[in-house]
Scaffold this active site. Sequence first.
Site: not given
Ligand code: SAM
Length: 280
Positions: A144, A164, A41, A18
């Site tokens: 994503g 991410d 993500h 962040h």
């Molecule tokens: N970027 C966020 C933050 O910094 O607050 C944290 C994201 S977390 C590491 C990853 C997220 O991606 C999870 O909420 C998960 O449900 C989601 N996710 C997993 N595969 C995905 C995909 N193919 N497309 C979009 N979201 C996805």
Amino acid sequence: MNYRHAFHAGNFADVFKHICLILVIESLLAKEKPFCYIDTHAGIGKYDLTSIQAKKTGEFAAGIGTLMAIKGKKPTEIKHYLQIVKSMNKENSLKYYPGSPRIVRALLRPEDKMILTELHPADYQLLKEEFKYDPQVGVHLQNGYQGLKAFLPPTPRRGVVLIDPPYEDKNEFDEIIKSLQMALMRWQGIYLIWYPVKNRIQINQFERNLKKLSLKNLLICELNLFPDDAPFALNGSGMVIVNPPWKLQEKLNEVLPQLLNILDSENRGNYRLESFTSKM
Ligand code: SAM
């Protein structure tokens, strides 16, 4: 999809991620022209550190918990970051931690835009609720990587994409390379790609593949709390920055040693900051 970021929010990897994100957004804010932020993500946007999930791992204690607890002078480059975290909490308390969407939202000007994609249906609902009635934010239940095809090039044309993913899938690094290649053909913006430092052989391969994409400028940075051979789930937090903004490297060069000094309680860590320029 088993990964839920609520277990990990505010850990040292998030802090590093962040802070990198904010430094990039600050460079976009330096010009009057509006920009678009795309979070592929996105997670749920805001995390309760008193939740069962956060308490179960307690990971935030060695991340945002440690950073907020230090007395005295804090690195000036992380001023905005600390302000945003504080603004979500009552004085001297730490109950909420902002995810990447909330962090960026705190910095947007009225003319800037934000596009969020999240694939987990329950997390998507929470994210949608978090930004309901916000005309500057678009929230999509979508993969994503597919979202990048749909949303690039963005309007406004300037901006940044944060990729991410949870790295649950063993082919995630390859998926990123494929998507980045496609995305760059549509739009030469700034791309931030977070990666876990767990397996150095895999990371080296990822870097070789990145360099094959003929990128003009690439920054790779890591904040590692443990050496590569430590037996932990996460030894460090890494970020690739494609088309890094001007002066970002200098800023990271200043902030990374300070951050390491604060978070590396066992004195086993290191940081990495490397820049690559192609000879195109
Ligand atoms: N970027 C966020 C933050 O910094 O607050 C944290 C994201 S977390 C590491 C990853 C997220 O991606 C999870 O909420 C998960 O449900 C989601 N996710 C997993 N595969 C995905 C995909 N193919 N497309 C979009 N979201 C996805």
